[in-house]
Design a protein around this motif. Structure first.
Motif, PDB file in Angstrom:
ATOM      1  N   SER A   1       0.830  -1.211   0.000  1.00  0.00           N
ATOM      2  CA  SER A   1       0.000   0.000   0.000  1.00  0.00           C
ATOM      3  C   SER A   1       0.860   1.255   0.000  1.00  0.00           C
ATOM      4  CB  SER A   1      -0.944   0.005   1.198  1.00  0.00           C
ATOM      5  OG  SER A   1      -0.211  -0.029   2.408  1.00  0.00           O
ATOM      6  N   THR A   2       2.046   1.183   0.614  1.00  0.00           N
ATOM      7  CA  THR A   2       2.971   2.322   0.603  1.00  0.00           C
ATOM      8  C   THR A   2       4.390   1.825   0.355  1.00  0.00           C
ATOM      9  OG1 THR A   2       3.379   2.225   2.986  1.00  0.00           O
ATOM     10  CG2 THR A   2       1.616   3.692   2.235  1.00  0.00           C
ATOM     11  N   VAL A   3       5.210   2.743  -0.137  1.00  0.00           N
ATOM     12  CA  VAL A   3       6.629   2.488  -0.319  1.00  0.00           C
ATOM     13  C   VAL A   3       7.369   3.620   0.367  1.00  0.00           C
ATOM     14  CG1 VAL A   3       8.504   2.372  -2.005  1.00  0.00           C
ATOM     15  CG2 VAL A   3       6.332   1.290  -2.508  1.00  0.00           C
ATOM     16  N   SER A   4       8.379   3.308   1.147  1.00  0.00           N
ATOM     17  CA  SER A   4       9.187   4.330   1.814  1.00  0.00           C
ATOM     18  C   SER A   4      10.394   4.642   0.940  1.00  0.00           C
ATOM     19  CB  SER A   4       9.643   3.813   3.179  1.00  0.00           C
ATOM     20  OG  SER A   4      10.426   4.789   3.826  1.00  0.00           O
ATOM     21  N   ILE A   5      10.614   5.929   0.671  1.00  0.00           N
ATOM     22  CA  ILE A   5      11.754   6.360  -0.135  1.00  0.00           C
ATOM     23  C   ILE A   5      12.489   7.471   0.603  1.00  0.00           C
ATOM     24  CG2 ILE A   5      10.633   5.742  -2.322  1.00  0.00           C
ATOM     25  CD1 ILE A   5      10.148   8.769  -2.761  1.00  0.00           C
ATOM     26  N   THR A   6      13.648   7.841   0.106  1.00  0.00           N
ATOM     27  CA  THR A   6      14.423   8.933   0.689  1.00  0.00           C
ATOM     28  C   THR A   6      13.974  10.263   0.085  1.00  0.00           C
ATOM     29  OG1 THR A   6      16.160   8.849  -0.986  1.00  0.00           O
ATOM     30  CG2 THR A   6      16.415   7.391   0.939  1.00  0.00           C
ATOM     31  N   SER A   7      14.357  11.345   0.739  1.00  0.00           N
ATOM     32  CA  SER A   7      14.030  12.663   0.187  1.00  0.00           C
ATOM     33  C   SER A   7      14.757  12.897  -1.131  1.00  0.00           C
ATOM     34  CB  SER A   7      14.358  13.762   1.198  1.00  0.00           C
ATOM     35  OG  SER A   7      15.704  13.705   1.571  1.00  0.00           O
ATOM     36  N   ARG A   8      15.924  12.287  -1.283  1.00  0.00           N
ATOM     37  CA  ARG A   8      16.673  12.376  -2.541  1.00  0.00           C
ATOM     38  C   ARG A   8      15.892  11.689  -3.667  1.00  0.00           C
ATOM     39  NH1 ARG A   8      22.594   9.655  -3.566  1.00  0.00           N
ATOM     40  NH2 ARG A   8      23.176  10.893  -5.376  1.00  0.00           N
TER      41      ARG A   8
END
Length: 117
Positions: A84-91
């Protein structure tokens, strides 16, 4: 230039989201569907079906920010995932906003430095 340096994590809502939802609707989606705290120092990013519009929900101090971006041409390289979600970096968010893929192969890897000399 707008910076969102206080955000600790960035979560992408996989699939498409009805962007007619405003702050309250998106906050409920974060809490109820994703099991995350919309008041946490995170960015929650949503994309429409055509992948040409994004909304970013962010809590700061005493209220929500809602950022909206519409592309005049082209689409966002929105990731496909069964989650349902994917965690990514601000970059990686910056890459996404610039129209790039999250899996950049030309990018320099992050270097962890322990000493100067």
């Amino acid at each position: 230039m707008l910076t969102l340096s206080n955000a600790q994590r960035v979560f992408l809502a996989c699939g498409s989201t009805d962007l007619r939802k405003s702050i309250d609707g998106l906050a409920v989606l974060v809490q109820e569907s994703f099991g995350l705290d919309p008041f946490s120092p995170c960015l929650f990013v949503f994309c429409n079906r055509e992948r040409n519009k994004l909304k970013i929900l962010c809590w700061e101090h005493s209220g929500f920010w809602l950022f909206y971006r519409r592309l005049e041409r082209g689409t966002f390289q929105w990731p496909a995932s069964s989650e349902s979600t994917v965690s990514i970096t601000s970059r990686e968010l910056r890459w996404l906003l610039d129209g790039l893929s999250l899996s950049q192969r030309q990018v320099h890897p992050k270097v962890t430095v322990e000493t100067v000399i």
